[in-house]
Scaffold this motif. Sequence first.
Motif, PDB file in Angstrom:
ATOM      1  N   SER A  64       0.829  -1.210   0.000  1.00  0.00           N
ATOM      2  CA  SER A  64       0.000   0.000   0.000  1.00  0.00           C
ATOM      3  C   SER A  64       0.859   1.255   0.000  1.00  0.00           C
ATOM      4  CB  SER A  64      -0.936   0.001   1.204  1.00  0.00           C
ATOM      5  OG  SER A  64      -1.754   1.147   1.207  1.00  0.00           O
ATOM      6  N   ARG A  65       1.911   1.280   0.814  1.00  0.00           N
ATOM      7  CA  ARG A  65       2.805   2.439   0.856  1.00  0.00           C
ATOM      8  C   ARG A  65       3.516   2.629  -0.476  1.00  0.00           C
ATOM      9  NH1 ARG A  65       4.149   0.210   5.852  1.00  0.00           N
ATOM     10  NH2 ARG A  65       6.151  -0.527   5.011  1.00  0.00           N
ATOM     11  N   LEU A  66       3.913   1.517  -1.094  1.00  0.00           N
ATOM     12  CA  LEU A  66       4.590   1.593  -2.389  1.00  0.00           C
ATOM     13  C   LEU A  66       3.669   2.195  -3.439  1.00  0.00           C
ATOM     14  CD1 LEU A  66       6.971   0.915  -4.282  1.00  0.00           C
ATOM     15  CD2 LEU A  66       6.019  -1.393  -4.512  1.00  0.00           C
ATOM     16  N   GLU A  67       2.414   1.757  -3.463  1.00  0.00           N
ATOM     17  CA  GLU A  67       1.476   2.249  -4.471  1.00  0.00           C
ATOM     18  C   GLU A  67       1.093   3.705  -4.228  1.00  0.00           C
ATOM     19  OE1 GLU A  67      -1.879  -0.332  -4.826  1.00  0.00           O
ATOM     20  OE2 GLU A  67      -0.723  -1.933  -5.799  1.00  0.00           O
ATOM     21  N   ARG A  68       1.131   4.144  -2.982  1.00  0.00           N
ATOM     22  CA  ARG A  68       0.804   5.541  -2.685  1.00  0.00           C
ATOM     23  C   ARG A  68       2.027   6.444  -2.791  1.00  0.00           C
ATOM     24  NH1 ARG A  68      -1.919   3.252   1.837  1.00  0.00           N
ATOM     25  NH2 ARG A  68      -0.331   4.152   3.210  1.00  0.00           N
ATOM     26  N   GLY A  69       3.193   5.861  -3.061  1.00  0.00           N
ATOM     27  CA  GLY A  69       4.410   6.647  -3.174  1.00  0.00           C
ATOM     28  C   GLY A  69       4.924   7.138  -1.839  1.00  0.00           C
ATOM     29  N   GLU A  70       4.606   6.413  -0.776  1.00  0.00           N
ATOM     30  CA  GLU A  70       4.981   6.860   0.570  1.00  0.00           C
ATOM     31  C   GLU A  70       6.262   6.230   1.073  1.00  0.00           C
ATOM     32  OE1 GLU A  70       1.604   6.091   3.005  1.00  0.00           O
ATOM     33  OE2 GLU A  70       0.369   7.665   2.100  1.00  0.00           O
ATOM     34  N   SER A  71       6.826   5.318   0.293  1.00  0.00           N
ATOM     35  CA  SER A  71       8.115   4.740   0.673  1.00  0.00           C
ATOM     36  C   SER A  71       8.971   4.622  -0.590  1.00  0.00           C
ATOM     37  CB  SER A  71       7.936   3.359   1.315  1.00  0.00           C
ATOM     38  OG  SER A  71       7.308   2.465   0.406  1.00  0.00           O
ATOM     39  N   PRO A  72      10.281   4.798  -0.462  1.00  0.00           N
ATOM     40  CA  PRO A  72      11.158   4.738  -1.647  1.00  0.00           C
ATOM     41  C   PRO A  72      11.054   3.374  -2.322  1.00  0.00           C
ATOM     42  CG  PRO A  72      12.313   5.649   0.258  1.00  0.00           C
ATOM     43  CD  PRO A  72      11.023   5.093   0.778  1.00  0.00           C
ATOM     44  N   PRO A  73      10.828   3.328  -3.616  1.00  0.00           N
ATOM     45  CA  PRO A  73      10.697   2.039  -4.308  1.00  0.00           C
ATOM     46  C   PRO A  73      12.031   1.334  -4.453  1.00  0.00           C
ATOM     47  CG  PRO A  73      10.620   3.830  -5.887  1.00  0.00           C
ATOM     48  CD  PRO A  73      10.649   4.472  -4.526  1.00  0.00           C
ATOM     49  N   LYS A  74      12.057   0.041  -4.140  1.00  0.00           N
ATOM     50  CA  LYS A  74      13.256  -0.756  -4.354  1.00  0.00           C
ATOM     51  C   LYS A  74      13.162  -1.408  -5.726  1.00  0.00           C
ATOM     52  CE  LYS A  74      13.868  -1.790   0.566  1.00  0.00           C
ATOM     53  NZ  LYS A  74      13.947  -2.864   1.590  1.00  0.00           N
TER      54      LYS A  74
END
Length: 305
Positions: A64-74
């Motif tokens: 969810s955080r990845l899709e919302r752009g709330e955590s740096p993508p690995k």
Amino acid sequence: MSALPEPLPEPADSLAPVLPLGKDTGRAAADRMLGQELRTWREARGLTLRQVAPVIRGSVSKISRLERGESPPKPRDVRDLARYYGVDDQGMRTIEQLLEHAQSSEWYEQFSDVTPDYLKRLIQMEGDAEEICVYENLVVPGILQTRAYARHMVRAVMPSARPEEIERVVDLRHQRQFRLMEGPLPRVTALLEESVLHRRYGDPEVMREQLRHLLDACDIAKVNIRVLALSRAYGATPPYPIMHLKFGDPDQSELAYVEHVSSATYVTRPRALDDHRNALTNLRHAAESREDSRRLIAEAMARFT
């Protein structure tokens, strides 16, 4: 057909301030664009967050955080998800480019020398929009221009620019177009005065290529190009281009963008926003059908022989 209301000037206190974008803001925008692309592919496959979490050895909240752009993508996580979703080659190229920009900084920062701050803000928000409606009365919208057409148009409006500056503006427009045309969102409606199809930039070959590009864009499911025919009396029209953006975020559901010679207005005040939205709605109703618009574009292209 009732006449369009004349667009009203917006009171000064209703204008959203045009603020420079910092590096952190731009990176966040790139993260959101990548997250949105991954979410679109997941939903197209009918998968839930819980089903795909094990793919990246994580939790539902991590996805969810990845899709919302709330955590740096690995990169590993992004590529594992893309492979699991069965992303095709074209979609994979888009994801790789978005990943590169998310890791480095906002992609448009490389064009900062030819991009005013007010335009940077628009580019950032275009990537978050679900729907874009643009009205143009003089030129083909930037997001639908060919490189050759854009080059001649930029030369016309920036006569003192050096050739390398012109090429960088053209590159920027090409990058914007690529990012907006790839993937199912945003949906794009372009309302064009018929005179736009006949106003020449460059030689006949440049115009034929540009009009062919518009015809090709008509075949893209999410693109709706409509022409306002000169032969129809549909009342007053806005004397300037308007872009209207709709977002899925309930805290910022929509805004209008009006560009001037060396600045831009971001319209957010409800009454003024209503005026611009209603003007575009009336223009939609007055425009030719999709098929008749295609015909007008094809007829204009035939003139440039």
